[in-house]
Motif scaffolding. Structure first.
Motif, PDB file in Angstrom:
ATOM      1  N   SER A  23      53.635   0.755  36.508  1.00  0.00           N
ATOM      2  CA  SER A  23      52.413   1.678  36.501  1.00  0.00           C
ATOM      3  C   SER A  23      52.230   2.424  37.924  1.00  0.00           C
ATOM      4  O   SER A  23      52.028   3.431  37.771  1.00  0.00           O
ATOM      5  N   ILE A  24      52.465   1.553  38.885  1.00  0.00           N
ATOM      6  CA  ILE A  24      52.183   2.306  40.370  1.00  0.00           C
ATOM      7  C   ILE A  24      53.542   2.995  40.590  1.00  0.00           C
ATOM      8  O   ILE A  24      53.289   4.066  41.383  1.00  0.00           O
ATOM      9  N   LYS A  25      54.715   2.426  40.524  1.00  0.00           N
ATOM     10  CA  LYS A  25      55.786   3.182  41.042  1.00  0.00           C
ATOM     11  C   LYS A  25      56.105   4.614  40.183  1.00  0.00           C
ATOM     12  O   LYS A  25      56.364   5.629  40.917  1.00  0.00           O
ATOM     13  N   PHE A  26      55.773   4.594  38.801  1.00  0.00           N
ATOM     14  CA  PHE A  26      56.325   5.719  38.033  1.00  0.00           C
ATOM     15  C   PHE A  26      54.954   6.302  37.573  1.00  0.00           C
ATOM     16  O   PHE A  26      54.907   7.101  36.528  1.00  0.00           O
ATOM     17  N   LYS A  27      53.924   6.294  38.377  1.00  0.00           N
ATOM     18  CA  LYS A  27      52.632   7.135  38.159  1.00  0.00           C
ATOM     19  C   LYS A  27      52.872   8.565  38.193  1.00  0.00           C
ATOM     20  O   LYS A  27      53.482   8.974  39.048  1.00  0.00           O
ATOM     21  N   VAL A  28      52.154   9.165  37.158  1.00  0.00           N
ATOM     22  CA  VAL A  28      52.473  10.685  36.718  1.00  0.00           C
ATOM     23  C   VAL A  28      51.285  11.106  37.503  1.00  0.00           C
ATOM     24  O   VAL A  28      50.170  11.042  36.998  1.00  0.00           O
ATOM     25  N   GLU A  29      51.407  12.330  38.384  1.00  0.00           N
ATOM     26  CA  GLU A  29      50.110  12.895  39.152  1.00  0.00           C
ATOM     27  C   GLU A  29      49.927  14.264  38.382  1.00  0.00           C
ATOM     28  O   GLU A  29      50.900  14.968  38.110  1.00  0.00           O
ATOM     29  N   GLY A  30      48.715  14.333  38.059  1.00  0.00           N
ATOM     30  CA  GLY A  30      48.286  15.725  37.415  1.00  0.00           C
ATOM     31  C   GLY A  30      48.015  16.516  38.469  1.00  0.00           C
ATOM     32  O   GLY A  30      47.736  16.199  39.736  1.00  0.00           O
ATOM     33  N   ASP A  31      48.069  17.794  38.129  1.00  0.00           N
ATOM     34  CA  ASP A  31      47.583  18.931  38.947  1.00  0.00           C
ATOM     35  C   ASP A  31      46.042  19.236  38.814  1.00  0.00           C
ATOM     36  O   ASP A  31      45.874  19.550  37.859  1.00  0.00           O
ATOM     37  N   PRO A  32      45.603  18.894  39.962  1.00  0.00           N
ATOM     38  CA  PRO A  32      43.922  19.044  39.935  1.00  0.00           C
ATOM     39  C   PRO A  32      43.726  20.620  39.580  1.00  0.00           C
ATOM     40  O   PRO A  32      42.586  20.951  38.957  1.00  0.00           O
ATOM     41  N   LEU A  33      44.682  21.640  40.164  1.00  0.00           N
ATOM     42  CA  LEU A  33      44.262  22.882  39.712  1.00  0.00           C
ATOM     43  C   LEU A  33      44.302  23.163  38.341  1.00  0.00           C
ATOM     44  O   LEU A  33      43.222  24.018  37.725  1.00  0.00           O
ATOM     45  N   VAL A  34      45.130  22.743  37.733  1.00  0.00           N
ATOM     46  CA  VAL A  34      45.297  22.773  36.337  1.00  0.00           C
ATOM     47  C   VAL A  34      43.925  22.236  35.533  1.00  0.00           C
ATOM     48  O   VAL A  34      43.679  22.747  34.450  1.00  0.00           O
ATOM     49  N   ASP A  35      43.707  21.051  35.967  1.00  0.00           N
ATOM     50  CA  ASP A  35      42.400  20.512  35.461  1.00  0.00           C
ATOM     51  C   ASP A  35      41.275  21.427  35.687  1.00  0.00           C
ATOM     52  O   ASP A  35      40.449  21.605  34.542  1.00  0.00           O
ATOM     53  N   LYS A  36      41.166  22.083  36.659  1.00  0.00           N
ATOM     54  CA  LYS A  36      39.858  22.949  37.114  1.00  0.00           C
ATOM     55  C   LYS A  36      40.038  24.255  36.203  1.00  0.00           C
ATOM     56  O   LYS A  36      38.905  24.815  35.544  1.00  0.00           O
ATOM     57  N   ILE A  37      41.420  24.693  36.017  1.00  0.00           N
ATOM     58  CA  ILE A  37      41.786  25.918  35.011  1.00  0.00           C
ATOM     59  C   ILE A  37      41.217  25.479  33.490  1.00  0.00           C
ATOM     60  O   ILE A  37      40.602  26.434  32.900  1.00  0.00           O
ATOM     61  N   ILE A  61      48.826  29.429  33.796  1.00  0.00           N
ATOM     62  CA  ILE A  61      48.153  29.981  34.954  1.00  0.00           C
ATOM     63  C   ILE A  61      48.368  29.738  36.257  1.00  0.00           C
ATOM     64  O   ILE A  61      48.554  30.411  37.240  1.00  0.00           O
ATOM     65  N   ALA A  62      48.454  28.304  36.421  1.00  0.00           N
ATOM     66  CA  ALA A  62      48.757  27.733  37.765  1.00  0.00           C
ATOM     67  C   ALA A  62      49.916  28.091  38.236  1.00  0.00           C
ATOM     68  O   ALA A  62      50.174  28.144  39.551  1.00  0.00           O
ATOM     69  N   LYS A  63      50.906  28.448  37.299  1.00  0.00           N
ATOM     70  CA  LYS A  63      52.234  29.065  37.975  1.00  0.00           C
ATOM     71  C   LYS A  63      52.303  30.222  37.949  1.00  0.00           C
ATOM     72  O   LYS A  63      53.270  30.883  38.057  1.00  0.00           O
ATOM     73  N   GLY A  64      51.236  30.984  37.773  1.00  0.00           N
ATOM     74  CA  GLY A  64      51.214  32.582  38.147  1.00  0.00           C
ATOM     75  C   GLY A  64      51.107  33.344  36.717  1.00  0.00           C
ATOM     76  O   GLY A  64      51.066  34.670  36.905  1.00  0.00           O
ATOM     77  N   GLU A  65      50.701  33.015  35.646  1.00  0.00           N
ATOM     78  CA  GLU A  65      50.529  33.677  34.460  1.00  0.00           C
ATOM     79  C   GLU A  65      49.238  34.558  34.651  1.00  0.00           C
ATOM     80  O   GLU A  65      48.331  34.018  35.472  1.00  0.00           O
TER      81      GLU A  65
END
Length: 184
Positions: A23-37, A61-65
């Motif tokens: 769970s520590i080694k393969f943790k998936v990080e979310g994009d905080p900007l996506v969460d705010k949007i 949107i976070a990728k430019g849409e």
């Protein structure tokens, strides 16, 4: 018997440690900007923007849409997204509709459950061959329940503005450069 319990306990500790490491080694990080949007988007999951829900649209949107494709969010949503992202405010890319809610004519409803299946926020309750009704606080006004209804017993009604749902509209003030007059 104690040996069997000890072996099972040892196995549980080893497997637990392996899961903890994974769970520590393969943790998936979310994009905080996506969460705010995503927090700014109205969470109607209606697909009117061309994406299956608000989270995929937030990722785009976070990728430019473009930020002006959400009719339920309206001009206010575009303004808030522009403020967050530092982008230019563009007019809404669709017709802005007033906030609305679905109403089922209970006398003509045949209980087919097609509207229940189409509702992305589970705002319609009822059972097969029984009358259905809308749970008003959950309805987002996305209009996805209208097309599948075979007897057209669902209509959309605008929500009247009252003290509970009134929101301050951003003031629109055009700023113009003043002409400088030279003193002669």
């Amino acid at each position: 018997m104690l040996l069997a319990i000890a072996i099972m306990a040892l196995g549980a500790v080893v497997l637990g440690a392996a899961l903890g490491f994974a769970s520590i080694k393969f943790k998936v990080e979310g994009d905080p900007l996506v969460d705010k949007i995503d927090a700014i988007l109205p969470q109607t999951q209606c697909g009117q923007c061309g994406y299956p829900g608000c989270k995929p649209y937030a990722e785009a949107i976070a990728k430019g849409e473009e930020i002006n494709k959400c009719p339920p969010g309206g001009v206010e949503g575009v303004q808030r997204l522009a403020d967050l992202l530092g982008r230019e405010v563009k007019p809404l890319d669709a017709e802005e509709k007033p906030k609305q809610i679905a109403i089922i004519d209970e006398n003509t409803c045949i209980g087919c459950t097609l509207c229940i299946q189409a509702c992305p926020v589970d705002a319609i309750v009822g059972a097969a061959k029984q009358m259905h009704t809308i749970v008003a606080p959950l309805c987002t006004g996305c209009e996805l329940c209208l097309p599948p209804c075979p007897v057209e017993c669902i209509r959309m009604e605008p929500i009247a503005e009252n003290i509970d749902n009134w929101k301050w509209k951003y003031p629109v003030v055009e700023i113009k450069a003043a002409a400088l007059k030279e003193a002669a």
